[in-house]
Design a protein around this motif. Structure first.
Motif, PDB file in Angstrom:
ATOM      1  N   TYR A  17       0.834  -1.200   0.000  1.00 17.52           N
ATOM      2  CA  TYR A  17       0.000   0.000   0.000  1.00 17.52           C
ATOM      3  C   TYR A  17       0.870   1.253   0.000  1.00 17.52           C
ATOM      4  N   LEU A  18       1.900   1.242   0.835  1.00 19.83           N
ATOM      5  CA  LEU A  18       2.823   2.376   0.885  1.00 19.83           C
ATOM      6  C   LEU A  18       3.691   2.443  -0.364  1.00 19.83           C
ATOM      7  N   PRO A 171      -3.218   2.090   9.192  1.00 18.70           N
ATOM      8  CA  PRO A 171      -2.263   1.040   8.795  1.00 18.70           C
ATOM      9  C   PRO A 171      -2.790  -0.367   9.061  1.00 18.70           C
ATOM     10  N   PHE A 172      -3.862  -0.721   8.377  1.00 17.89           N
ATOM     11  CA  PHE A 172      -4.405  -2.068   8.513  1.00 17.89           C
ATOM     12  C   PHE A 172      -3.437  -3.083   7.909  1.00 17.89           C
ATOM     13  N   ALA A 173      -3.509  -4.298   8.414  1.00 17.32           N
ATOM     14  CA  ALA A 173      -2.607  -5.346   7.939  1.00 17.32           C
ATOM     15  C   ALA A 173      -3.137  -6.076   6.715  1.00 17.32           C
ATOM     16  N   GLN A 176      -7.888  -6.079   2.191  1.00 19.09           N
ATOM     17  CA  GLN A 176      -9.321  -5.809   2.161  1.00 19.09           C
ATOM     18  C   GLN A 176      -9.661  -4.538   2.926  1.00 19.09           C
ATOM     19  N   TRP A 177      -9.119  -4.403   4.124  1.00 13.84           N
ATOM     20  CA  TRP A 177      -9.429  -3.221   4.927  1.00 13.84           C
ATOM     21  C   TRP A 177      -8.764  -1.963   4.376  1.00 13.84           C
ATOM     22  N   LEU A 178      -7.586  -2.100   3.819  1.00 11.61           N
ATOM     23  CA  LEU A 178      -6.929  -0.950   3.207  1.00 11.61           C
ATOM     24  C   LEU A 178      -7.729  -0.439   2.018  1.00 11.61           C
ATOM     25  N   GLU A 179      -8.307  -1.364   1.243  1.00 11.16           N
ATOM     26  CA  GLU A 179      -9.123  -0.964   0.098  1.00 11.16           C
ATOM     27  C   GLU A 179     -10.421  -0.305   0.540  1.00 11.16           C
TER      28      GLU A 179
END
Length: 244
Positions: A17-18, A171-173, A176-179
């Motif tokens: 993601y980063l 900063p989810f791991a 799915q949650w980042l999206e």
């Protein structure tokens, strides 16, 4: 020193993601910086100089996979030899970030460019580090506040010429949650830009007292090079000398 575990972390959903945003920034930033010699310090698995037009580009650092093996705080490079130096997450994972910046100032030419990426302690990522423990990457690093970094650069004679923030989602791991929180990216740029999880800072090395030396124009030579309209040539030559 940047540990290879940072590269391992960049392969995780959180790190990817980063990395997507980091690569996009470097691709854009280095494309319009001109010169001959560019060095990326650390993270050889990622080509942050791939968009640079400089003919001599290399990756240096104290880890496997680099082209030039050296310590970040003891750069084995000539003084005033680089036009561009990238420090992707170098400062927060080294015990002496001040010394790294001093070395950066030494090896850069006057008007040379320095680009730094770092984790922002004043963000959701910084809050995760403060409340969730400091084990593993990137949480074990010493996140440096942007205001402090700017002060360090100013003391070394750098002028900050640009900056950017990214990674506004928590900063989810999991991917799915980042999206699910992707909507925070455009909103963050507009409404809370300084709270991005990572910042980028671009600075230029300034040397006090330097001035450009203009050439003295030879009127006779100019007239020979432009023989078609001698009167116009004299007028142009006179104007050039007045401007000079």
């Amino acid at each position: 020193m940047i540990d290879t575990s940072l590269s391992d972390w960049l392969a995780t959903p959180q790190g990817q993601y980063l990395l997507v945003r980091e690569q996009a920034f470097f691709d854009h930033a280095v494309a319009d910086i001109f010169g001959f010699n560019a060095v990326q310090l650390g993270l050889p698995q990622h080509e942050f100089l791939r968009s640079s037009r400089m003919p001599l580009r290399t990756v240096a650092g104290d880890e496997s996979g680099v082209n030039l093996r050296l310590l970040p705080q003891e750069l084995a490079l000539e003084t005033d030899s680089l036009d561009l130096l990238l420090l992707p997450h170098v400062l927060e994972f080294n015990d002496d970030p001040h010394q790294i910046l001093r070395e950066a100032e030494r090896v850069l030419r006057p008007e040379g460019e320095l680009i730094i990426s770092g984790f922002n302690p004043r963000s959701l990522w910084g809050m995760r580090r403060a409340l969730g423990g400091r084990e593993g990457y990137p949480w074990r690093g010493q996140f440096i506040a942007l205001t402090r970094l700017k002060d360090w650069l100013a003391l070394l004679g750098f002028e900050v010429t640009g900056g950017h923030f990214a990674c506004y989602a928590p900063p989810f791991a999991s991917t799915q949650w980042l999206e699910r929180f992707h909507f925070m990216e455009p909103s963050g740029d507009r409404w809370w830009a300084v709270w991005g999880g990572v910042y980028f800072l671009q600075a230029k090395k300034r040397v006090p007292g330097m001035r450009l030396i203009k050439p003295r124009w030879n009127e006779g030579l100019v007239s020979k090079l432009l023989p078609v309209a001698p009167k116009l040539n004299r007028d142009v030559t006179q104007q050039i000398q007045e401007d000079d």
